[in-house]
Enzyme design. Structure first.
Site, PDB file in Angstrom:
ATOM      1  N   HIS A 247       0.827  -1.225   0.000  1.00  0.00           N
ATOM      2  CA  HIS A 247       0.000   0.000   0.000  1.00  0.00           C
ATOM      3  C   HIS A 247       0.857   1.270   0.000  1.00  0.00           C
ATOM      4  O   HIS A 247       0.700   2.108  -0.897  1.00  0.00           O
ATOM      5  CB  HIS A 247      -0.965  -0.019   1.183  1.00  0.00           C
ATOM      6  CG  HIS A 247      -1.705   1.271   1.375  1.00  0.00           C
ATOM      7  ND1 HIS A 247      -2.598   1.761   0.458  1.00  0.00           N
ATOM      8  CD2 HIS A 247      -1.650   2.192   2.385  1.00  0.00           C
ATOM      9  CE1 HIS A 247      -3.082   2.921   0.886  1.00  0.00           C
ATOM     10  NE2 HIS A 247      -2.508   3.205   2.059  1.00  0.00           N
TER      11      HIS A 247
ATOM     12  N   HIS B 104       4.239   6.932   5.695  1.00  0.00           N
ATOM     13  CA  HIS B 104       3.053   7.625   6.203  1.00  0.00           C
ATOM     14  C   HIS B 104       2.204   6.779   7.156  1.00  0.00           C
ATOM     15  O   HIS B 104       1.427   7.319   7.937  1.00  0.00           O
ATOM     16  CB  HIS B 104       2.194   8.147   5.038  1.00  0.00           C
ATOM     17  CG  HIS B 104       1.382   7.102   4.331  1.00  0.00           C
ATOM     18  ND1 HIS B 104       1.819   6.447   3.204  1.00  0.00           N
ATOM     19  CD2 HIS B 104       0.143   6.605   4.584  1.00  0.00           C
ATOM     20  CE1 HIS B 104       0.900   5.607   2.789  1.00  0.00           C
ATOM     21  NE2 HIS B 104      -0.142   5.680   3.602  1.00  0.00           N
TER      22      HIS B 104
ATOM     23  N   GLU C 248       1.435   5.322  12.779  1.00  0.00           N
ATOM     24  CA  GLU C 248       0.090   4.925  13.195  1.00  0.00           C
ATOM     25  C   GLU C 248      -0.029   3.421  13.427  1.00  0.00           C
ATOM     26  O   GLU C 248      -0.661   2.982  14.394  1.00  0.00           O
ATOM     27  CB  GLU C 248      -0.927   5.348  12.130  1.00  0.00           C
ATOM     28  CG  GLU C 248      -2.353   4.979  12.482  1.00  0.00           C
ATOM     29  CD  GLU C 248      -3.309   5.191  11.315  1.00  0.00           C
ATOM     30  OE1 GLU C 248      -4.521   5.070  11.542  1.00  0.00           O
ATOM     31  OE2 GLU C 248      -2.836   5.456  10.200  1.00  0.00           O
ATOM     32  N   ASP C 249       0.615   2.617  12.570  1.00  0.00           N
ATOM     33  CA  ASP C 249       0.364   1.175  12.580  1.00  0.00           C
ATOM     34  C   ASP C 249       1.517   0.335  13.114  1.00  0.00           C
ATOM     35  O   ASP C 249       1.393  -0.890  13.191  1.00  0.00           O
ATOM     36  CB  ASP C 249       0.034   0.703  11.157  1.00  0.00           C
ATOM     37  CG  ASP C 249      -1.259   1.313  10.639  1.00  0.00           C
ATOM     38  OD1 ASP C 249      -2.079   1.725  11.471  1.00  0.00           O
ATOM     39  OD2 ASP C 249      -1.429   1.381   9.412  1.00  0.00           O
TER      40      ASP C 249
ATOM     41  N   ASP D  30      -3.273   8.426  -1.217  1.00  0.00           N
ATOM     42  CA  ASP D  30      -3.700   7.310  -0.373  1.00  0.00           C
ATOM     43  C   ASP D  30      -5.146   6.924  -0.673  1.00  0.00           C
ATOM     44  O   ASP D  30      -5.477   5.743  -0.814  1.00  0.00           O
ATOM     45  CB  ASP D  30      -3.541   7.706   1.093  1.00  0.00           C
ATOM     46  CG  ASP D  30      -4.168   6.688   2.034  1.00  0.00           C
ATOM     47  OD1 ASP D  30      -3.554   5.631   2.256  1.00  0.00           O
ATOM     48  OD2 ASP D  30      -5.281   6.965   2.535  1.00  0.00           O
TER      49      ASP D  30
END
Length: 757
Positions: free
Chosen positions: A103, A127, A131-132, A192
């Site tokens: 992704h 990016h 967050e992940d 995105d």
């Protein structure tokens, strides 16, 4: 920011380079980059980097695309960013079973194809890490610098926005705050969303529809305003396929049917154009630009049956701005132009950085081909918008074509948008006005008297122009001139109009609540609503002219006078001005009329003047004509009318010519020794508070004593005043009229004319 599926939303028989959507076959064109195999990228990602300095195979396509735009770019940051992203996401899988790293790789490839600089691509690869994964912002900043850290932080904050609730005012407002001052954050978000839309096919239909609606309502208009047409058009087609599958399928059939045609009108016209430009010795590249699905659908709804030339446009690319106009001249000379289709977005660029010449040429069979003419640099910006503007922190380029846009991180529309969200009194106000602005897909350009321009949405009014030019100082706007003619602030502007805004000088000026009915831009609506919200005690509609008397309230006012000759001193008002009325239509008091009858010296009548006139007809009643209201030192003549009355006219009055032509004999007349006069004046003004007080004060300073005053109700923000005044010397009349015209808001002053006096 994860996309959970990899299947295209609606596969078509003819696939584009990266979109997964059908495209229109056309004449020979540049070879497209082959479609990237995400599964192959996934296998490469699982293998991981093979050496510290060796470029991983998984990002080779990104590097190739990046160097096509930036041949000298330093690739090392991309290599290190990929190594960190791949190791951080290792073990994370998408619902399709592919490694999650595919992704961010796909998002970065989209931006690389658009020409994004290295810093944006580095941030794009990272990016999702904060967050992940366990990667922290501090780690990103230490390894890649503060600029990359800022971009990753901005995208991470965007992810905290619930796009499922994007219709809620506060949601979108938070997104803008998260974007901050760097539009590259929004560029990464748009790329995105594009990849997520490409891989939406295996989700539940209701979830597909929800995501598609948010994309349609919020992100596609944002892409349009940031000038990223390549993303905007593909997003439109993907949303079209999900929300309108039947119409999408019908459009696809039209495109396939046109592809099977034996002839190609666009290719024939393109070849004719190449011949014309070659003979004119203008180096140019002529390409065929197939319309995307939504564009074909719109043309079909507008024109009905489509012909071959309706499925695309012709694009002419040249090297210099001047060559654009040279191409236009040759095409209009050697081919049949459709003049109504011409638009010049080079001289007046669109708000989203777009520049191009638009025209159209017609064939003998009636088919019309639309033509776009632009330089290679204009084409780059037209496709990629703010993404193509490069690093905003790099030194300014010596190339004027690249340096003409200041502060690419905040193009005009986004800069205004950030200002609006700060100025809006509440989220609901901001959202409602912004939704209206996002719904506008057409723009007009109006010119200021100094040669500057204002970009406004179609349907904008003078109110919108005022706030676009002056911001909150537009509260003091009292009117406008459109193409040299006086116009109300509610006047709807057209493309190409010249607008001069008339500003009052009163610092206490305030907007009218009625302006909200005519304000269409967020800048105007938010500024007005903010003022109303911060002035609750005056938020109710106020008297149009200010003050507390009936005249100020916009009603017809006639202030009665005491029963006396108009020559008596008039009663003074609290404001120090005389407001006495004329006793009757003739205007003269009875004692004065009787005394003058014996001498042949008559005072003025009809409320038009107080100066004495001497006529060569003793005992005759004398009246100053209402049609021209003569006063000293006007050159005058007189005529006897019914009942023995003598009417006095200015010699240039049209009535004099009619009476002379009709055989009426003139009566000798001259002004008496008195220079005092009474005259009726009309003043026309725009509505503003305190105007009546300012106007009567200016009249008093010129020595005028107001005998009567009438102020009519406002009509379309205009007010008509009628004043009957006495002056000690008629020679002061021009100075009085000038003083009245100089009062802010007054745009015309004239002497009474005709029976309406």
């Amino acid at each position: 920011m994860s996309a959970e599926a990899t299947n295209p939303a609606t596969p078509g028989p003819v696939t584009g380079a990266l979109t997964g959507l059908p495209t229109t076959p056309s004449a020979p064109r540049k070879r497209a980059r082959p479609r990237i195999d995400l599964r192959r990228l996934g296998r490469a990602a699982l293998l991981g980097p093979t050496g510290r300095d060796r470029l991983p195979d998984a990002i080779s396509h990104v590097v190739d695309a990046h160097r096509a735009h930036h041949p000298d770019a330093d690739i090392e940051p991309l290599r290190r960013a990929y190594v960190l992203a791949e190791s951080s996401h290792r073990g994370q899988m998408r619902k399709s079973g592919e490694p999650y790293i595919t992704h961010p790789l796909a998002v970065t490839l989209i931006l690389a194809e658009l020409g994004a600089e290295t810093t944006t691509l580095t941030a794009s690869l990272l990016h999702d890490t904060v967050e992940d994964t366990d990667v922290t912002l501090d780690q990103v900043g230490t390894e890649f610098g503060e600029e990359v850290r800022y971009l990753v932080d901005g995208v991470t904050k965007l992810e905290k926005v619930d796009y499922g609730a994007a219709a809620e005012p506060e949601t979108f407002r938070k997104m803008l705050v998260a974007t901050g001052n760097d539009v590259r954050v929004m560029s990464i978000k748009l790329a995105d969303r594009l990849h997520n839309m490409r891989t939406l096919g295996v989700m539940r239909p209701e979830k597909q529809a929800r995501i598609a609606k948010v994309t349609r309502d919020v992100l596609i208009p944002l892409a349009e305003r940031l000038g990223v047409q390549a993303l905007k058009t593909e997003l439109e087609d993907l949303v079209f396929a999900i929300l309108h599958p039947e119409e999408y399928e019908h459009t696809r059939e039209l495109i396939v049917e046109n592809t099977a045609r034996a002839d190609d009108p666009l290719a024939e016209i393109a070849e004719e154009m190449r011949t014309v430009l070659r003979e004119a010795d203008i180096p140019a590249e002529v390409l065929i630009r197939p319309r995307h699905f939504v564009s074909v659908h719109r043309v079909a709804r507008k024109r009905g049956r489509l012909r071959g030339a309706d499925f695309g446009r012709l694009l002419v690319l040249v090297n210099e701005d001047a060559d654009c106009y040279g191409v236009l001249g040759e095409l209009h000379t050697c081919m049949t132009p459709v003049v109504a289709e011409f638009k010049d977005f080079i001289a007046v660029p669109k708000f989203n950085l777009y520049q191009s010449l638009h025209t159209a040429v017609a064939r003998a069979d009636g088919q019309v081909a639309e033509v776009l003419i632009r330089t290679h640099q204009m084409h780059k910006v037209a496709e990629a918008g703010v993404v193509a503007l490069g690093n905003p922190y790099a030194p300014a380029s010596d190339d004027p074509a690249e340096g003409e846009r200041a502060d690419p991180t905040r193009p005009g529309w986004l800069s205004r948008l950030l200002d609006w969200q700060e100025a809006a009194p509440d989220p609901d106000t901001f959202w409602s006005t912004l939704r209206e602005d996002l719904a506008q897909d057409r723009e007009i350009t109006v010119f200021r008297p100094d040669g500057g321009t204002l970009g406004l949405p179609e349907g904008a009014t003078c109110v919108d122009a005022a706030y676009a030019q002056y911001g909150e100082d537009a509260h003091a706007c009292i009117g406008a001139r459109v193409n040299g003619r006086l116009a109300t602030l509610s006047t709807v502007l057209r493309d190409g109009d010249t607008v001069q805004l008339l500003m009052g000088q009163d610092p206490a000026s305030e907007p009218s609540r009625e302006w909200l009915d005519h304000a269409h831009t967020p800048a105007a609506r938010i500024a007005i609503q903010r003022w109303i919200a911060t002035h609750p005690t005056t938020a109710e509609p106020e008297p149009p002219l200010g003050g507390t008397d009936a005249a100020a309230a916009g009603t017809v006012v006639r202030v009665p006078a005491p029963e006396r000759s108009y020559r008596q001193p008039a009663e003074r008002t609290g404001a120090g001005r005389s407001l006495a009325d004329v006793p009757d239509a003739a205007g003269a008091g009875a004692p004065d009329a009787l005394a003058a009858a014996r001498t042949g010296v008559r005072p003025s009548g009809a409320g038009a003047g107080a100066a004495a006139v001497v006529v060569d007809r003793p005992g005759a009643a004398v009246r100053l004509a209402r049609c021209c209201t003569p006063v000293p030192p006007d050159e005058v003549t007189a005529f006897a009318v019914r009942g023995g009355v003598v009417t006095v006219h200015r010699v240039e009055c049209p009535t004099v010519a009619r009476m002379t032509d009709g055989g009426r004999a003139a009566v000798a007349v001259r002004w008496g020794g008195s220079t005092e006069c009474r005259v009726t004046l009309f003043a026309e003004s725009f509505v503003r508070p305190h105007l009546l007080a300012d106007l009567t004060e200016a009249m008093a300073l010129e020595g005028a004593e107001i005998v009567s005053a009438t102020v009519e109700p406002p009509s379309q923000q205009r007010v008509r005043h009628t004043y009957t005044v006495t002056l000690p010397d008629a020679a002061g009349l021009p100075a009085l009229m000038r003083a009245m015209r100089n009062v802010p808001g007054v745009y015309d002053v004239s002497r009474a004319q005709g029976e309406s006096a």
